[in-house]
Design a protein around this motif. Sequence first.
Motif, PDB file in Angstrom:
ATOM      1  N   GLU A  40       0.861  -1.189   0.000  1.00 40.14           N
ATOM      2  CA  GLU A  40       0.000   0.000   0.000  1.00 40.14           C
ATOM      3  C   GLU A  40       0.892   1.231   0.000  1.00 40.14           C
ATOM      4  OE1 GLU A  40      -3.634   1.796   2.828  1.00 40.14           O
ATOM      5  OE2 GLU A  40      -2.663  -0.122   3.296  1.00 40.14           O
ATOM      6  N   THR A  41       0.386   2.334  -0.547  1.00 41.14           N
ATOM      7  CA  THR A  41       1.095   3.607  -0.496  1.00 41.14           C
ATOM      8  C   THR A  41       0.167   4.690   0.045  1.00 41.14           C
ATOM      9  OG1 THR A  41       0.504   4.198  -2.774  1.00 41.14           O
ATOM     10  CG2 THR A  41       2.605   3.030  -2.448  1.00 41.14           C
ATOM     11  N   ALA A  42       0.757   5.769   0.546  1.00 37.56           N
ATOM     12  CA  ALA A  42      -0.039   6.889   1.049  1.00 37.56           C
ATOM     13  C   ALA A  42       0.812   8.147   1.030  1.00 37.56           C
ATOM     14  CB  ALA A  42      -0.532   6.612   2.459  1.00 37.56           C
ATOM     15  N   PHE A  43       0.200   9.271   0.645  1.00 38.08           N
ATOM     16  CA  PHE A  43       0.834  10.582   0.757  1.00 38.08           C
ATOM     17  C   PHE A  43       0.298  11.238   2.028  1.00 38.08           C
ATOM     18  CE2 PHE A  43       1.465   9.929  -3.781  1.00 38.08           C
ATOM     19  CZ  PHE A  43       2.722  10.494  -3.996  1.00 38.08           C
ATOM     20  N   VAL A  44       1.196  11.723   2.893  1.00 37.09           N
ATOM     21  CA  VAL A  44       0.755  12.269   4.174  1.00 37.09           C
ATOM     22  C   VAL A  44       1.470  13.575   4.503  1.00 37.09           C
ATOM     23  CG1 VAL A  44       0.174  10.007   5.148  1.00 37.09           C
ATOM     24  CG2 VAL A  44       2.480  10.929   5.469  1.00 37.09           C
ATOM     25  N   THR A  45       0.756  14.472   5.161  1.00 38.76           N
ATOM     26  CA  THR A  45       1.358  15.643   5.777  1.00 38.76           C
ATOM     27  C   THR A  45       1.999  15.202   7.101  1.00 38.76           C
ATOM     28  OG1 THR A  45      -0.620  16.190   7.041  1.00 38.76           O
ATOM     29  CG2 THR A  45      -0.459  17.114   4.804  1.00 38.76           C
ATOM     30  N   ALA A  46       2.695  16.122   7.748  1.00 38.24           N
ATOM     31  CA  ALA A  46       3.309  15.787   9.032  1.00 38.24           C
ATOM     32  C   ALA A  46       2.248  15.397  10.059  1.00 38.24           C
ATOM     33  CB  ALA A  46       4.132  16.969   9.536  1.00 38.24           C
ATOM     34  N   ALA A  47       1.117  16.126  10.060  1.00 38.93           N
ATOM     35  CA  ALA A  47       0.041  15.816  11.007  1.00 38.93           C
ATOM     36  C   ALA A  47      -0.592  14.461  10.695  1.00 38.93           C
ATOM     37  CB  ALA A  47      -1.012  16.915  10.982  1.00 38.93           C
ATOM     38  N   GLU A  48      -0.781  14.161   9.425  1.00 36.55           N
ATOM     39  CA  GLU A  48      -1.361  12.870   9.032  1.00 36.55           C
ATOM     40  C   GLU A  48      -0.418  11.721   9.355  1.00 36.55           C
ATOM     41  OE1 GLU A  48      -4.137  14.569   5.367  1.00 36.55           O
ATOM     42  OE2 GLU A  48      -2.083  13.890   4.982  1.00 36.55           O
ATOM     43  N   LEU A  49       0.888  11.974   9.233  1.00 33.65           N
ATOM     44  CA  LEU A  49       1.862  10.948   9.616  1.00 33.65           C
ATOM     45  C   LEU A  49       1.744  10.628  11.101  1.00 33.65           C
ATOM     46  CD1 LEU A  49       4.326   9.123   9.218  1.00 33.65           C
ATOM     47  CD2 LEU A  49       5.778  11.147   9.505  1.00 33.65           C
ATOM     48  N   ALA A  50       1.635  11.657  11.923  1.00 33.44           N
ATOM     49  CA  ALA A  50       1.509  11.444  13.360  1.00 33.44           C
ATOM     50  C   ALA A  50       0.269  10.602  13.677  1.00 33.44           C
ATOM     51  CB  ALA A  50       1.448  12.778  14.081  1.00 33.44           C
ATOM     52  N   ALA A  51      -0.825  10.864  12.985  1.00 33.80           N
ATOM     53  CA  ALA A  51      -2.049  10.099  13.208  1.00 33.80           C
ATOM     54  C   ALA A  51      -1.886   8.656  12.738  1.00 33.80           C
ATOM     55  CB  ALA A  51      -3.213  10.766  12.478  1.00 33.80           C
TER      56      ALA A  51
END
Length: 204
Positions: free
Chosen positions: A161-172
Amino acid sequence: MPTSPVTGRPGSSAAAPPSPNGTGEQILLELVDEDGTTIGTAEKLSAHMAPGRLHRAFSVFLFDDAGRLLLQRRALGKYHSPGVWSNTCCGHPYPGEQPFVAAARRTAEELGVSPVLMREAGTVRYNHPDPASGLVEQEYNHLFVGVVRDALHPDPDEIGETAFVTAAELAAKREEGPFSAWFQTVLDSVLPAVREVTGGSGGW
């Protein structure tokens, strides 16, 4: 800069560990000293057996134009750290292969894209045991940061699986499930270069 990677193919042995790629071919890694100088080679799986042998590796962090980090979840069939999330791409140069060349090659092989404006972002040395497998990452890791703009075509044997994340989304996302043992170390080491590449977008 070498024109092609070099693959080691030592003679077969009944006592040799199974090949990580499942083909029976033994893959060699570069062993290095604490300064990153090559001192020899070792078979890939044996280099990761506890207590581990210090070897050359690379880690790639690619971002889209909005400053979101491309993560990959390692395929369930991987012999090391299956099913966990990690940075865009990690791997090992072939003996004699420049780390930048290896990073670009492996990103294309795993994700089906070529990085844009990829740049070196220093090195980090770490020792991370993986509790799940008992394997150990003793690595002298070359870091790279760049941009990805093309559509992804992940290799299902490598990436689940892949995902693009912001810093906040990474933390979640890190609250939701496990990440690779080395992820936080390489992220901390690469952040200064990330901020230059993203210009602060994405919350980095």
